[in-house]
Design a protein around this motif. Structure first.
Motif, PDB file in Angstrom:
ATOM      1  N   LEU A   1     -11.488  -6.335 -21.041  1.00 22.82           N
ATOM      2  CA  LEU A   1     -10.102  -6.787 -20.984  1.00 22.82           C
ATOM      3  C   LEU A   1      -9.164  -5.662 -21.407  1.00 22.82           C
ATOM      4  O   LEU A   1      -8.062  -5.510 -20.875  1.00 22.82           O
ATOM      5  N   GLU A   2      -9.609  -4.850 -22.353  1.00 25.90           N
ATOM      6  CA  GLU A   2      -8.809  -3.726 -22.832  1.00 25.90           C
ATOM      7  C   GLU A   2      -8.526  -2.726 -21.713  1.00 25.90           C
ATOM      8  O   GLU A   2      -7.396  -2.238 -21.562  1.00 25.90           O
ATOM      9  N   THR A   3      -9.544  -2.415 -20.905  1.00 18.98           N
ATOM     10  CA  THR A   3      -9.370  -1.481 -19.796  1.00 18.98           C
ATOM     11  C   THR A   3      -8.350  -2.007 -18.791  1.00 18.98           C
ATOM     12  O   THR A   3      -7.479  -1.275 -18.308  1.00 18.98           O
TER      13      THR A   3
ATOM     14  N   TRP B   1     -10.100 -16.366 -16.406  1.00 17.04           N
ATOM     15  CA  TRP B   1      -9.413 -15.092 -16.128  1.00 17.04           C
ATOM     16  C   TRP B   1     -10.046 -13.956 -16.922  1.00 17.04           C
ATOM     17  O   TRP B   1     -10.333 -12.889 -16.375  1.00 17.04           O
ATOM     18  N   ARG B   2     -10.292 -14.205 -18.201  1.00 16.65           N
ATOM     19  CA  ARG B   2     -10.901 -13.177 -19.052  1.00 16.65           C
ATOM     20  C   ARG B   2     -12.297 -12.807 -18.562  1.00 16.65           C
ATOM     21  O   ARG B   2     -12.662 -11.618 -18.506  1.00 16.65           O
ATOM     22  N   TYR B   3     -13.070 -13.813 -18.192  1.00 14.87           N
ATOM     23  CA  TYR B   3     -14.430 -13.567 -17.701  1.00 14.87           C
ATOM     24  C   TYR B   3     -14.393 -12.692 -16.445  1.00 14.87           C
ATOM     25  O   TYR B   3     -15.163 -11.730 -16.308  1.00 14.87           O
TER      26      TYR B   3
ATOM     27  N   ILE C   1      -8.025  -8.544 -28.041  1.00 12.50           N
ATOM     28  CA  ILE C   1      -8.148  -7.110 -27.773  1.00 12.50           C
ATOM     29  C   ILE C   1      -7.998  -6.373 -29.097  1.00 12.50           C
ATOM     30  O   ILE C   1      -6.965  -6.490 -29.765  1.00 12.50           O
ATOM     31  N   HIS C   2      -9.000  -5.598 -29.467  1.00 10.10           N
ATOM     32  CA  HIS C   2      -8.998  -4.932 -30.765  1.00 10.10           C
ATOM     33  C   HIS C   2      -8.648  -3.451 -30.682  1.00 10.10           C
ATOM     34  O   HIS C   2      -8.226  -2.868 -31.676  1.00 10.10           O
ATOM     35  N   GLY C   3      -8.816  -2.837 -29.516  1.00 12.54           N
ATOM     36  CA  GLY C   3      -8.627  -1.395 -29.411  1.00 12.54           C
ATOM     37  C   GLY C   3      -7.222  -0.971 -29.072  1.00 12.54           C
ATOM     38  O   GLY C   3      -6.944   0.231 -28.959  1.00 12.54           O
TER      39      GLY C   3
END
Length: 233
Positions: A101-103, A90-92, A200-202
């Motif tokens: 992923l953040e977007t 899913w992440r890929y 997710i870091h942002g």
């Protein structure tokens, strides 16, 4: 590093040890000779998680979970092997479809047009959104795993890499108001992942775990949300 023993992870069976990590828990007729793209270049942690035979995996109990949170052992939380493999796929897909992923999380999942907070932490409901964790860890099925996303910063101490006392108090006050006011205290726990555990870091978020809560309450606070992991990839 955590001093806790590995929880939810078992030593691979001798047969599984002979398989490439991308073959574990895959029916023999569906195994690919080459590693699928979504499983290439993943970390050793990810490899370890999908390399545990599903019939050897042990789901974590509420008592185990409370102990790990209370003693800062959250690095021992793992998804079930098959679920983690689906999560990586899913992440890929999302990273290629949306750029990151953040977007995807901001634009599609949270539907936030910007990340500018309207006020100080926990003062404006528009700065907070409660949704399901789309890919929860391998917990007792009675546990509901929520993510509380915020537009404001949840400050970490630069030395300890953990929440500052002020930020911890702010989160705990919010959890008290929203969750413990409706659910017995011993059936509520929260934690914030360390930077090394974040996907997710942002965007800021922390986790709330509820043991066997009322479904109507969950629908109320999540606005009838549902985890995306219910969708087959």
């Amino acid at each position: 590093m955590s001093q806790h023993p590995e929880v939810g992870v078992s030593e691979p069976l001798s047969g599984a040890e002979k398989l490439p990590y991308w073959h574990v828990n895959v029916p023999e007729t569906k195994r690919e000779q080459k590693c699928p793209e979504f499983l290439r270049d993943i970390s050793d942690r990810h490899k370890d998680m999908i390399s545990v035979p599903s019939d050897e995996y042990q789901y974590q109990t509420w008592e185990e979970i409370k102990d790990l949170i209370d003693t800062d052992g959250i690095d021992q939380f793992r998804r079930a092997p098959a679920d983690h493999r689906r999560y990586l796929a899913w992440r890929y897909y999302l990273e290629h479809a949306y750029g990151s992923l953040e977007t995807f999380m901001q634009n599609r999942r949270l539907k936030w047009t910007d990340l500018t907070a309207k006020g100080p932490p926990f003062t404006d409901p528009a700065d907070i959104k409660i949704i399901y964790n789309d890919w929860p860890y391998g917990f007792d099925s009675r546990i509901v795993h929520l993510c509380i996303w915020t537009k404001f910063v949840l400050k970490d101490d630069v030395n300890t890499k953990r929440l500052t006392p002020e930020a911890r108090e702010e989160i705990d006050d919010y959890v008290e108001k929203v969750f413990r006011s409706r659910i017995p205290t011993d059936r509520v726990r929260w934690f914030k992942n360390w930077d090394t555990l974040k996907s997710i870091h942002g965007m800021e978020h922390f986790h709330v775990l509820l043991f066997d809560p009322d479904t109507e309450f969950i629908n109320e606070i999540t606005n009838n949300d549902a985890p995306l992991s219910l969708v087959t990839i």
